[in-house]
Write an enzyme that holds these catalytic residues in place. Structure first.
Site, mmCIF file in Angstrom:
data_model
loop_
_atom_site.group_PDB
_atom_site.id
_atom_site.type_symbol
_atom_site.label_atom_id
_atom_site.label_comp_id
_atom_site.label_asym_id
_atom_site.label_seq_id
_atom_site.Cartn_x
_atom_site.Cartn_y
_atom_site.Cartn_z
ATOM 1 N N CYS A 1 -3.083 -2.733 -0.678
ATOM 2 C CA CYS A 1 -2.475 -1.843 0.310
ATOM 3 C C CYS A 1 -3.124 -2.023 1.686
ATOM 4 C CB CYS A 1 -2.563 -0.403 -0.196
ATOM 5 S SG CYS A 1 -1.524 0.781 0.679
ATOM 6 N N ALA A 2 -3.782 -0.994 2.221
ATOM 7 C CA ALA A 2 -4.445 -1.110 3.522
ATOM 8 C C ALA A 2 -5.857 -1.664 3.407
ATOM 9 C CB ALA A 2 -4.488 0.259 4.201
#
Length: 212
Positions: free
Chosen positions: A131-132
């Site tokens: 994800c991030a």
């Protein structure tokens, strides 16, 4: 009677030290550290920990800066096993970074996380981020020059970097670096880590057991 018992003990001892036993022991002894920071994405965290433990991997949850309960991105509260400082005293076969904007930012700004990842990389051991969280890899210059992916909203941060960005795969592996895109790819991400640590057969059995 005593001789029969001794003979049976020799057979048991021989079987314990067979190649099959040692293979099983190696699988059981694989270890992973999952870093938990305030604002981490709870689905990615829980799915990663759960899948790896189903694969008989010894998972430690290291709380960034604390052993107290940590509030994740959707207000789910999780208690780490130990502080990251204590967890970092050990070596691990894999280090995993869950996403979540807040968690990724905290890991990107943490000198402790950077040092831990650099040591893992220098030991040529597995690093995985979803994800991030790949932005923390960028911040600490981990896996430079390799193929990488992330949540679409942080893709811009990789422009002009040495990474080769991939936006058409759920999970990207380049050497000892594994990255993935978000909550919906968390199972594929965790299973890829498991496959690297304990093999495709064990990972496949875990996947089948979860009806994936």
């Amino acid at each position: 009677m005593i001789n029969i018992v001794k003979s049976r003990l020799r057979v048991i001892t021989k079987s314990l030290f067979s190649g099959q036993f040692h293979t099983s022991l190696r699988k059981m002894s694989k270890s992973a550290l999952v870093i938990l920071a305030p604002g981490s994405e709870e689905m990615e965290f829980v799915i990663s920990v759960d899948v790896l433990r189903r694969a008989k991997i010894n998972v430690t949850v290291g709380g960034l800066g604390t052993t107290s309960p940590i509030k994740c991105s959707r207000d789910v509260v999780i208690v780490p096993d130990v502080s990251l400082s204590d967890a970092a005293k050990q070596e691990y076969d894999a280090i995993i970074l869950p996403g979540g904007l807040g968690g990724a930012k905290a890991m990107a700004e943490s000198k402790e996380v950077g040092e831990l990842l650099k040591r893992q990389e220098s030991n040529n051991k597995l690093i995985a981020a979803i994800c991030a969280a790949p932005t923390a890899l960028l911040a600490h210059s981990i896996g430079t020059g390799k193929s990488i992916t992330s949540y679409p909203s942080v893709q811009e941060q990789f422009k002009g970097s040495s990474y080769t960005y991939v936006n058409d795969k759920a999970v990207v592996q380049d050497g000892q670096l594994i990255t993935s895109r978000g909550p919906g790819t968390a199972f594929a991400f965790a299973l890829k880590i498991a496959e690297n640590l304990v093999g495709a057969e064990e990972a496949g059995a875990v996947s089948k057991g979860m009806l994936l």
